[in-house]
Design a protein around this motif. Structure first.
Motif, PDB file in Angstrom:
ATOM      1  N   MET A 149       0.826  -1.201   0.000  1.00 19.93           N
ATOM      2  CA  MET A 149       0.000   0.000   0.000  1.00 19.93           C
ATOM      3  C   MET A 149       0.860   1.251   0.000  1.00 19.93           C
ATOM      4  SD  MET A 149      -2.631   1.375   2.922  1.00 19.93           S
ATOM      5  CE  MET A 149      -1.280   1.557   4.105  1.00 19.93           C
ATOM      6  N   ILE A 150       1.875   1.283   0.864  1.00 13.23           N
ATOM      7  CA  ILE A 150       2.737   2.458   0.947  1.00 13.23           C
ATOM      8  C   ILE A 150       3.508   2.643  -0.355  1.00 13.23           C
ATOM      9  CG2 ILE A 150       4.693   3.495   2.142  1.00 13.23           C
ATOM     10  CD1 ILE A 150       2.109   3.493   3.768  1.00 13.23           C
ATOM     11  N   ALA A 151       3.983   1.555  -0.943  1.00 11.22           N
ATOM     12  CA  ALA A 151       4.725   1.640  -2.210  1.00 11.22           C
ATOM     13  C   ALA A 151       3.831   2.178  -3.325  1.00 11.22           C
ATOM     14  CB  ALA A 151       5.283   0.269  -2.584  1.00 11.22           C
ATOM     15  N   MET A 152       2.576   1.724  -3.378  1.00  9.50           N
ATOM     16  CA  MET A 152       1.646   2.205  -4.401  1.00  9.50           C
ATOM     17  C   MET A 152       1.336   3.682  -4.196  1.00  9.50           C
ATOM     18  SD  MET A 152      -1.080  -0.952  -4.626  1.00  9.50           S
ATOM     19  CE  MET A 152      -0.518  -2.634  -4.869  1.00  9.50           C
ATOM     20  N   ALA A 153       1.168   4.097  -2.941  1.00  5.98           N
ATOM     21  CA  ALA A 153       0.897   5.501  -2.648  1.00  5.98           C
ATOM     22  C   ALA A 153       2.096   6.372  -3.014  1.00  5.98           C
ATOM     23  CB  ALA A 153       0.544   5.671  -1.172  1.00  5.98           C
ATOM     24  N   ALA A 154       3.299   5.869  -2.754  1.00 10.07           N
ATOM     25  CA  ALA A 154       4.505   6.612  -3.100  1.00 10.07           C
ATOM     26  C   ALA A 154       4.611   6.797  -4.609  1.00 10.07           C
ATOM     27  CB  ALA A 154       5.738   5.877  -2.572  1.00 10.07           C
ATOM     28  N   GLU A 155       4.231   5.781  -5.348  1.00 10.00           N
ATOM     29  CA  GLU A 155       4.332   5.841  -6.812  1.00 10.00           C
ATOM     30  C   GLU A 155       3.314   6.814  -7.409  1.00 10.00           C
ATOM     31  OE1 GLU A 155       4.270   2.831 -10.691  1.00 10.00           O
ATOM     32  OE2 GLU A 155       3.880   2.044  -8.682  1.00 10.00           O
ATOM     33  N   SER A 156       2.099   6.804  -6.860  1.00 11.25           N
ATOM     34  CA  SER A 156       1.032   7.632  -7.435  1.00 11.25           C
ATOM     35  C   SER A 156       0.934   9.027  -6.823  1.00 11.25           C
ATOM     36  CB  SER A 156      -0.319   6.929  -7.258  1.00 11.25           C
ATOM     37  OG  SER A 156      -0.669   6.856  -5.880  1.00 11.25           O
ATOM     38  N   GLY A 157       1.553   9.222  -5.649  1.00 14.59           N
ATOM     39  CA  GLY A 157       1.431  10.494  -4.946  1.00 14.59           C
ATOM     40  C   GLY A 157       0.156  10.611  -4.135  1.00 14.59           C
ATOM     41  N   CYS A 158      -0.507   9.486  -3.886  1.00 12.90           N
ATOM     42  CA  CYS A 158      -1.752   9.477  -3.117  1.00 12.90           C
ATOM     43  C   CYS A 158      -1.471   9.829  -1.652  1.00 12.90           C
ATOM     44  CB  CYS A 158      -2.398   8.095  -3.206  1.00 12.90           C
ATOM     45  SG  CYS A 158      -3.957   7.932  -2.301  1.00 12.90           S
ATOM     46  N   LYS A 159      -2.239  10.759  -1.106  1.00 14.49           N
ATOM     47  CA  LYS A 159      -2.087  11.148   0.293  1.00 14.49           C
ATOM     48  C   LYS A 159      -2.948  10.240   1.162  1.00 14.49           C
ATOM     49  CE  LYS A 159      -2.430  15.067   3.463  1.00 14.49           C
ATOM     50  NZ  LYS A 159      -2.756  16.515   3.609  1.00 14.49           N
ATOM     51  N   LEU A 160      -2.348   9.615   2.149  1.00 12.33           N
ATOM     52  CA  LEU A 160      -3.034   8.630   2.994  1.00 12.33           C
ATOM     53  C   LEU A 160      -3.436   9.218   4.344  1.00 12.33           C
ATOM     54  CD1 LEU A 160      -0.723   5.530   2.396  1.00 12.33           C
ATOM     55  CD2 LEU A 160      -2.856   6.104   1.210  1.00 12.33           C
TER      56      LEU A 160
END
Length: 206
Positions: A149-160
Motif C-alpha cells: 500500500m505504501i509503495a503504491m501511494a509513493a508511486e502515485s502520490g496518493c495522500k493517505l
C-alpha cells in the motif's frame, strides 16, 4: 582489512501460490440469509454487498476453507487475491488463501489524490459506499499488504489518512503503517473516531 564493504544482496523473490480465482468466482452462489444477516447489520442492503462489493458464497471451491463469504480483491481490474469471512460459531472469522499473496483491499483507490486507510474490508467498503476513497488492510498485522500500500501511494502520490480502530490493536496497526511510511518517505495523516470502535460502528451509530 582495508577492503570495501560489499552491499547487501537483495532477498530472493518470494514465490506465491496462484489460484484460479476467476474460475472459482464464476461458480459461486449469491449470499444466503446467514450471510445477509451479518452484512446488513453493518448498515447496507444485500444488493450493495453483492452487486457493488461483489461478495459471493463459498462452499467447497477452496480446499481447507469452510462455508462463508468469498471476498474478491482486485487490482487494475484483475482479481489478485481473496479472503473468506466465516460465519460458523467458533470457527475462524477471516481466512486468506493458504500461501497466497496479500494485497491491500480496493487497491485501485491508491491511484486517487487521497485515500483513507482502514483495517479490514467492511470499514473500507463503508467509506467507499459513502463516496470516500479508501483501502483496507486484511488484518492489522499484515505487513506485506501494508508495504504494498505504501509503495503504491509513493508511486502515485496518493495522500493517505489512517483511521485506526480504537483499541490496542488499532494503535499498533497505526504504528506499523507509520513506520513503513517513514521507511519509504511517505507522509501519512491520522483521523481518530473518539467514542466508536471503528468506521462501521461510527456509521451505524450516526
Amino acid at each position: 582489512s582495508g577492503g570495501e564493504k560489499k552491499a547487501a544482496s537483495p532477498p530472493p523473490p518470494k514465490n506465491y501460490t496462484t489460484y484460479p480465482l476467476e474460475v472459482w468466482y464464476d461458480n459461486l452462489d449469491g449470499l444466503p440469509p446467514a450471510a445477509v444477516t451479518i452484512l446488513e447489520a453493518k448498515g447496507f442492503p444485500k444488493a450493495t454487498w453483492e452487486d457493488v462489493a461483489g461478495f459471493r458464497w463459498h462452499v467447497n471451491s477452496v480446499t481447507g476453507w469452510p462455508t462463508g463469504v468469498f471476498i474478491p480483491y482486485y487490482l487494475d481490474g484483475k482479481m489478485v487475491a481473496a479472503r473468506l469471512r466465516g460465519v460458523n460459531e467458533g470457527g475462524a472469522r477471516f481466512m486468506g488463501l493458504p500461501g497466497g499473496e496479500s494485497f491491500p483491499y480496493y487497491a485501485d483507490a491508491l491511484k486517487k489524490d487521497k485515500a483513507y486507510v482502514c483495517e479490514g474490508e467492511s470499514d473500507c467498503l463503508t467509506l467507499n459506499f459513502l463516496g470516500f476513497p479508501a483501502v483496507g488492510i486484511p488484518g492489522s498485522t499484515n505487513q506485506e499488504a501494508i508495504r504494498k500500500m505504501i509503495a503504491m501511494a509513493a508511486e502515485s502520490g496518493c495522500k493517505l489518512t489512517v483511521i485506526p480502530d480504537n483499541d490496542e490493536a488499532g494503535a499498533k496497526f497505526l504504528e506499523r503503517i507509520r513506520q513503513e511510511a517513514f521507511n519509504q518517505f511517505v507522509a501519512v495523516d491520522t483521523l481518530q473516531l473518539p467514542g466508536y470502535k471503528d468506521v462501521n460502528d461510527w456509521y451505524v451509530a450516526v
